[in-house]
Motif scaffolding. Structure first.
Motif, PDB file in Angstrom:
ATOM      1  N   THR A   1      24.505   5.531  11.119  1.00  9.32           N
ATOM      2  CA  THR A   1      23.407   4.985   9.926  1.00  9.32           C
ATOM      3  C   THR A   1      22.169   4.554  10.744  1.00  9.32           C
ATOM      4  OG1 THR A   1      25.099   4.486   8.362  1.00  9.32           O
ATOM      5  CG2 THR A   1      22.991   3.474   7.986  1.00  9.32           C
ATOM      6  N   THR A   2      22.253   3.596  11.872  1.00  6.37           N
ATOM      7  CA  THR A   2      21.212   2.896  12.585  1.00  6.37           C
ATOM      8  C   THR A   2      20.423   4.097  13.321  1.00  6.37           C
ATOM      9  OG1 THR A   2      22.774   1.049  13.094  1.00  6.37           O
ATOM     10  CG2 THR A   2      20.858   1.261  14.329  1.00  6.37           C
ATOM     11  N   GLY A   3      20.873   5.089  13.938  1.00  5.58           N
ATOM     12  CA  GLY A   3      20.219   6.214  14.520  1.00  5.58           C
ATOM     13  C   GLY A   3      19.285   6.919  13.467  1.00  5.58           C
ATOM     14  N   PHE A   4      19.815   7.033  12.165  1.00  5.65           N
ATOM     15  CA  PHE A   4      18.936   7.911  11.429  1.00  5.65           C
ATOM     16  C   PHE A   4      18.027   6.923  10.839  1.00  5.65           C
ATOM     17  CE2 PHE A   4      22.798  10.709  10.718  1.00  5.65           C
ATOM     18  CZ  PHE A   4      22.087  11.957  11.026  1.00  5.65           C
ATOM     19  N   ALA A   5      18.410   5.627  10.622  1.00  2.53           N
ATOM     20  CA  ALA A   5      17.332   4.704  10.075  1.00  2.53           C
ATOM     21  C   ALA A   5      16.080   4.533  11.155  1.00  2.53           C
ATOM     22  CB  ALA A   5      17.808   3.472   9.815  1.00  2.53           C
ATOM     23  N   LEU A   6      16.397   4.574  12.395  1.00  2.00           N
ATOM     24  CA  LEU A   6      15.275   4.389  13.576  1.00  2.00           C
ATOM     25  C   LEU A   6      14.522   5.759  13.544  1.00  2.00           C
ATOM     26  CD1 LEU A   6      17.106   2.718  16.534  1.00  2.00           C
ATOM     27  CD2 LEU A   6      15.287   1.805  15.158  1.00  2.00           C
ATOM     28  N   LEU A   7      15.220   6.749  13.517  1.00  2.00           N
ATOM     29  CA  LEU A   7      14.566   8.007  13.430  1.00  2.00           C
ATOM     30  C   LEU A   7      13.647   7.920  12.418  1.00  2.00           C
ATOM     31  CD1 LEU A   7      13.986  11.204  13.988  1.00  2.00           C
ATOM     32  CD2 LEU A   7      15.981  11.663  12.679  1.00  2.00           C
ATOM     33  N   ALA A   8      13.821   7.654  10.893  1.00  2.00           N
ATOM     34  CA  ALA A   8      12.882   7.770   9.870  1.00  2.00           C
ATOM     35  C   ALA A   8      11.687   6.794  10.194  1.00  2.00           C
ATOM     36  CB  ALA A   8      13.580   7.344   8.743  1.00  2.00           C
ATOM     37  N   VAL A   9      11.804   5.603  10.847  1.00  2.00           N
ATOM     38  CA  VAL A   9      10.851   4.783  10.872  1.00  2.00           C
ATOM     39  C   VAL A   9      10.095   5.129  12.131  1.00  2.00           C
ATOM     40  CG1 VAL A   9      10.555   2.161  12.039  1.00  2.00           C
ATOM     41  CG2 VAL A   9      12.441   2.818  10.065  1.00  2.00           C
ATOM     42  N   ILE A  10      10.526   5.505  13.261  1.00  2.00           N
ATOM     43  CA  ILE A  10       9.656   5.934  14.371  1.00  2.00           C
ATOM     44  C   ILE A  10       9.003   7.392  13.859  1.00  2.00           C
ATOM     45  CG2 ILE A  10       9.711   6.822  16.678  1.00  2.00           C
ATOM     46  CD1 ILE A  10      12.222   4.932  17.309  1.00  2.00           C
ATOM     47  N   TRP A  11       9.721   8.095  13.090  1.00  2.00           N
ATOM     48  CA  TRP A  11       9.083   9.513  12.631  1.00  2.00           C
ATOM     49  C   TRP A  11       7.724   9.094  11.770  1.00  2.00           C
ATOM     50  CZ3 TRP A  11      11.339  12.951   8.315  1.00  2.00           C
ATOM     51  CH2 TRP A  11      10.805  14.280   8.457  1.00  2.00           C
ATOM     52  N   VAL A  12       7.746   8.172  10.975  1.00  2.00           N
ATOM     53  CA  VAL A  12       6.545   7.803  10.241  1.00  2.00           C
ATOM     54  C   VAL A  12       5.526   7.101  11.435  1.00  2.00           C
ATOM     55  CG1 VAL A  12       5.451   6.266   8.410  1.00  2.00           C
ATOM     56  CG2 VAL A  12       7.586   7.384   8.160  1.00  2.00           C
ATOM     57  N   ALA A  13       5.922   6.335  12.125  1.00  2.00           N
ATOM     58  CA  ALA A  13       4.946   5.494  12.830  1.00  2.00           C
ATOM     59  C   ALA A  13       4.199   6.565  13.986  1.00  2.00           C
ATOM     60  CB  ALA A  13       5.975   4.631  13.844  1.00  2.00           C
TER      61      ALA A  13
ATOM     62  N   ALA B   1      -6.057  20.383   6.719  1.00  2.00           N
ATOM     63  CA  ALA B   1      -5.483  20.250   5.447  1.00  2.00           C
ATOM     64  C   ALA B   1      -3.787  20.300   5.737  1.00  2.00           C
ATOM     65  CB  ALA B   1      -5.727  21.544   4.641  1.00  2.00           C
ATOM     66  N   ILE B   2      -3.586  21.341   6.680  1.00  2.00           N
ATOM     67  CA  ILE B   2      -2.108  21.476   7.137  1.00  2.00           C
ATOM     68  C   ILE B   2      -1.658  19.828   7.797  1.00  2.00           C
ATOM     69  CG2 ILE B   2      -0.420  22.488   8.488  1.00  2.00           C
ATOM     70  CD1 ILE B   2      -2.134  24.926   8.342  1.00  2.00           C
ATOM     71  N   GLY B   3      -2.492  19.354   8.370  1.00  2.00           N
ATOM     72  CA  GLY B   3      -2.252  18.227   9.073  1.00  2.00           C
ATOM     73  C   GLY B   3      -1.732  16.758   7.824  1.00  2.00           C
ATOM     74  N   TYR B   4      -2.839  16.949   6.829  1.00  2.00           N
ATOM     75  CA  TYR B   4      -2.477  16.069   5.737  1.00  2.00           C
ATOM     76  C   TYR B   4      -0.932  16.526   5.192  1.00  2.00           C
ATOM     77  CZ  TYR B   4      -7.199  14.246   5.816  1.00  2.00           C
ATOM     78  OH  TYR B   4      -8.239  13.330   6.243  1.00  2.00           O
ATOM     79  N   ALA B   5      -0.889  17.623   4.767  1.00  2.00           N
ATOM     80  CA  ALA B   5       0.341  18.147   4.342  1.00  2.00           C
ATOM     81  C   ALA B   5       1.638  17.636   5.224  1.00  2.00           C
ATOM     82  CB  ALA B   5       0.224  19.518   3.841  1.00  2.00           C
ATOM     83  N   TYR B   6       1.449  17.818   6.490  1.00  7.08           N
ATOM     84  CA  TYR B   6       2.466  17.586   7.307  1.00  7.08           C
ATOM     85  C   TYR B   6       2.614  15.997   7.154  1.00  7.08           C
ATOM     86  CZ  TYR B   6       4.639  16.774  12.061  1.00  7.08           C
ATOM     87  OH  TYR B   6       5.370  16.378  12.904  1.00  7.08           O
ATOM     88  N   ALA B   7       1.798  15.244   7.360  1.00  9.68           N
ATOM     89  CA  ALA B   7       1.878  13.773   7.485  1.00  9.68           C
ATOM     90  C   ALA B   7       2.372  13.154   6.002  1.00  9.68           C
ATOM     91  CB  ALA B   7       0.675  12.926   7.597  1.00  9.68           C
ATOM     92  N   VAL B   8       2.097  13.691   5.105  1.00  8.80           N
ATOM     93  CA  VAL B   8       2.492  13.399   3.792  1.00  8.80           C
ATOM     94  C   VAL B   8       4.087  13.902   3.465  1.00  8.80           C
ATOM     95  CG1 VAL B   8       2.336  13.720   1.120  1.00  8.80           C
ATOM     96  CG2 VAL B   8       0.251  13.395   2.465  1.00  8.80           C
ATOM     97  N   SER B   9       4.356  14.916   4.047  1.00  8.62           N
ATOM     98  CA  SER B   9       5.625  15.552   3.804  1.00  8.62           C
ATOM     99  C   SER B   9       6.709  14.536   4.691  1.00  8.62           C
ATOM    100  CB  SER B   9       5.767  16.761   4.378  1.00  8.62           C
ATOM    101  OG  SER B   9       4.955  17.883   3.599  1.00  8.62           O
TER     102      SER B   9
END
Length: 208
Positions: free
Chosen positions: A114-126, A84-92
């Motif tokens: 801007t590029t650094g933060f954009a890459l962080l967001a994409v790799i974070w989700v991936a 449950a915590i894992g699901y909440a973590y992934a959705v967050s």
């Protein structure tokens, strides 16, 4: 063993403290106004208010939940809670990352930052999606490795603040510090995790 316990304790402490402070700022900004509590975020309120709240609420939540995913007692003794915590973590992370990407057009830093933060967001989700899919496939060792990578990116929120304060103390403007922290805040913890995963006698014994 002592060093491992110390680093684990520091991970727990910094994650919870920084997440709590972030929630305090959000609460104050909502109560008394962003111009008083978080003036550097005011310019997002006109057209990116929803993405702003998505990021500043769910990114700290992911940071708060991250240490619990590595708590062996919870993982082994209370698997439903762990999941449950894992699901909440992934959705967050998904919500926070989408929010940050939608905010970037109004970001006042450099294109480099801007590029650094954009890459962080994409790799974070991936990385988080990869960890989630591996858990669903019951590839537990690989799942844990990718969760470590995901947590390293989540911990960027801590590293960014720890780097920003001394940089600003030297007289560097906040926006200028992002030229360093937008990259170093996530590359450094990610490199540490890769070293931990690939060193002899590493924690993960199966291919990652």
């Amino acid at each position: 063993m002592l060093m491992q316990r110390a680093s684990t304790g520091l991970f727990w402490f910094l994650s919870i403290v920084i997440a709590a402070l972030a929630f305090v700022v959000v609460t104050l900004a909502t109560a008394i106004g962003f111009d008083q509590a978080a003036p550097h975020l005011v310019h997002y309120l006109d057209s990116e208010k929803l993405p702003l709240y998505a990021h500043i609420v769910f990114a700290p939540l992911a940071l708060l939940l991250a240490p619990f995913q590595f708590w062996a007692g919870l993982r082994n003794g209370h698997r439903r809670i762990h999941r449950a915590i894992g699901y909440a973590y992934a959705v967050s992370i998904a919500i926070a990352a989408i929010g940050s990407l939608l905010m970037l057009p109004r970001f006042q830093g450099s294109t480099w930052a801007t590029t650094g933060f954009a890459l962080l967001a994409v790799i974070w989700v991936a990385t988080t999606a990869r960890a989630f899919l591996l858990a669903r496939a019951r590839r537990i060792a690989a799942h844990r490795a990718w969760m470590m990578r995901s947590a390293a990116l989540t911990f960027a929120a801590v590293v960014l603040r720890l780097m920003m304060l001394p940089l600003m103390a030297t007289g560097m403007p906040m926006l200028k510090t992002y030229d360093i922290t937008a990259w170093a805040s996530w590359l450094l913890p990610l490199l540490v995790v890769e070293w931990l995963l690939r060193r002899p006698g590493r924690m993960v014994q199966q291919p990652v």
